[in-house]
Design a protein around this motif. Sequence first.
Motif, PDB file in Angstrom:
ATOM      1  N   PHE A 181       0.309   4.135  -2.625  1.00 56.04           N
ATOM      2  CA  PHE A 181      -0.186   5.424  -2.157  1.00 56.04           C
ATOM      3  C   PHE A 181       0.751   6.548  -2.546  1.00 56.04           C
ATOM      4  O   PHE A 181       0.310   7.629  -2.941  1.00 56.04           O
ATOM      5  N   GLN A 182       2.068   6.305  -2.443  1.00 56.55           N
ATOM      6  CA  GLN A 182       3.014   7.346  -2.826  1.00 56.55           C
ATOM      7  C   GLN A 182       2.951   7.622  -4.317  1.00 56.55           C
ATOM      8  O   GLN A 182       3.082   8.757  -4.757  1.00 56.55           O
ATOM      9  N   PHE A 232       0.812  -1.210   0.000  1.00 54.70           N
ATOM     10  CA  PHE A 232       0.000   0.000   0.000  1.00 54.70           C
ATOM     11  C   PHE A 232       0.850   1.266   0.000  1.00 54.70           C
ATOM     12  O   PHE A 232       0.534   2.225  -0.687  1.00 54.70           O
ATOM     13  N   LEU A 233       1.936   1.267   0.747  1.00 60.72           N
ATOM     14  CA  LEU A 233       2.755   2.484   0.827  1.00 60.72           C
ATOM     15  C   LEU A 233       3.215   2.914  -0.557  1.00 60.72           C
ATOM     16  O   LEU A 233       3.083   4.071  -0.939  1.00 60.72           O
ATOM     17  N   LEU A 259       0.201   7.288  -6.122  1.00 62.36           N
ATOM     18  CA  LEU A 259      -1.049   8.009  -6.316  1.00 62.36           C
ATOM     19  C   LEU A 259      -0.914   9.466  -5.876  1.00 62.36           C
ATOM     20  O   LEU A 259      -1.368  10.390  -6.544  1.00 62.36           O
ATOM     21  N   ARG A 260      -0.257   9.666  -4.778  1.00 60.27           N
ATOM     22  CA  ARG A 260      -0.178  10.977  -4.151  1.00 60.27           C
ATOM     23  C   ARG A 260       0.812  11.891  -4.854  1.00 60.27           C
ATOM     24  O   ARG A 260       0.598  13.095  -4.928  1.00 60.27           O
ATOM     25  N   PHE A 261       1.900  11.331  -5.394  1.00 64.01           N
ATOM     26  CA  PHE A 261       2.966  12.193  -5.921  1.00 64.01           C
ATOM     27  C   PHE A 261       3.215  12.079  -7.413  1.00 64.01           C
ATOM     28  O   PHE A 261       3.758  13.003  -8.009  1.00 64.01           O
TER      29      PHE A 261
END
Lengths: 292, 203, 122
Positions: A65-66, A61-62, A68-70
């Motif tokens: 998520f990174q 997930f990390l 997706l986020r960045f």
Amino acid sequence: MTPGSTASAAAEGGAGIPRADLERFRDFFYRATGIFFDDGKELVVTRCLKDRMQATGHADFLSYFQFLRFRDDGAEFDRLVSGLTVNETYFYREDYQFRCLVESVLPEVMDRKRPGEPVRIWSIPCSTGEEPYSIAIQLLEAWPRVDTVEVEIHASDIDVAAVERAREGLYGAYAVRNLEARVLARYFNRTHAGKYRIHQALRGSIDFRAGNLVDPSLPNGLPSFDVIFCRNMLIYFDDRSRRLAAQNLYDVLAPGGFVFLGHAESMSRITSLFEARRFPAAFAYQKPEGAQ
Amino acid sequence: MPLSPPRGPGEPPEAPDPATLRHWLEADNPARRRMAARHLAGTPEASPCLAARLQVEERPEVREALLAALICQDDGVAADALLGCLRSPEVSLRNGAVEALQQMPEAFAVHGPSLLADPDPQIRQRAVEVMRDLRHPGVPGWLLAVLPTETDPNVCVAVVDALAEVGDAGACPYLEALMERFPGEPVVALAAGEALHRLEGWE
Amino acid sequence: MQALLVEDGRTDRMFHRGILERAGYTVREAANGYEGWEAALEQVFDLVVADINMPKLDGLALTRLLRDQHRAPTLPILLVSSDGDARVREEACRAGADAYLVKPLRPEEFLAAVRDMAGGRA
């Protein structure tokens, strides 16, 4: 990536995603879309996230998520939102808004109209036509002034194939399940294949065309609209696109005109230039009357 | 059927040339100013006049179009103008600038992070707010770097809340140290505790 | 008693919610000014606590909306901000707020302000 505690060890093994990560995702998603997942949605969200992690090649997930986020350019966000929201279209979906149109919004619109001026309504995205046809049917069935006032219904979608199907006006039983038998009989013909085809007169009365709400040149050549239905589309947009779409909505609306958004969307999805109006049947967002 | 088939749209009007548009940015009519801002978006060398107009524009619909146009420009002139607006006494202009800067990660990255060291804690807080939704991989590092020395508890809470989302377990020692620096501020402990809970599973 | 808490910061929201609940309020949260406005349109509240610096619709604009257009011009509104400048307090007052406090909130101060407002509007 090595799990540093029992929390992540339990999760990454495949049972699920750790609660802390779900909370992190939930906050991010809420800020991005306005949709808040309560605790009951944990399984659904986990399943969707795992699908997306697999589809994008992220083992944990990390790292997803990174990404997706960045690093995502909006494409993954769009797919993620699609996976997490119910996105079906059918006749009289969120029908309380059609009631609101007739009961509350059109009377206000008519107060501002000069005699002979048509009322213009826009459905964007119109998808395969269920929404604009629903608007037409609602006016014919429930608006007392439909016989004396000229109404134009415009319908647009970025998907050209969807627009073509909308013009054809052919639907299966599932799409029309919300319609009363009386309404079905009045506006549709049954085909040999057991489908329902909307009457030619209705098909011909709606202006269907391809269109992209994010196109900055969209307002050129469009008339002014009194009511726009823009339901369940803005939620898929990233901030940049949403801002453009909101600008276009504002610029094509007549002063005092109204926008209906999807039920999960709020004014956060558009701009502070609109005023939230609460009517008995629904919320709508109004362009100030003094604007131009 | 009472519903009439709509007439087709008219011919789209020609957009005026950039010189005219720049002139229209100062027009008395706000609708004209808004239109000028919309048309100038994405055109070369429009940033200075858009930025200049933003400093004085009071109509919200024009301001919105100016902000959207500056986002489109996505260059140093636009970013610097927006960073300047973070100091405006007017809260809606500040908010607009924060949202616009969030859409320009590379341009913001040039001078924006240095605001984390600004003497005014309000400015530092706004910089954190931009970073909260900024799509730039430098964000976690910039935020982490201020934790040992930030003196304002509200800024610390904002930084920690942002790190709880974008940070990883490397932030944990910083968070623990932070709690020790603010023993009398329960809100700092609350923020740090929640962030620790979210981050400690990750290496 | 129903309180509407409008605050974009997650920790501040938790912190202020805790204080309000301990004072006996049922708290509905909104994470930005628009959601606060829509919540206020949907439901009657006994108290609104809003942060000034919020994205999309700030606390001052929300206060003005509540005062100008809402049917409850006597709704107690408490604005909070991290900015201690006197100018901000004046602006809060001009917008129509009943009280203004500087963050981080001291629970006793918060509760005293809320009690004063509730008493004044009774």
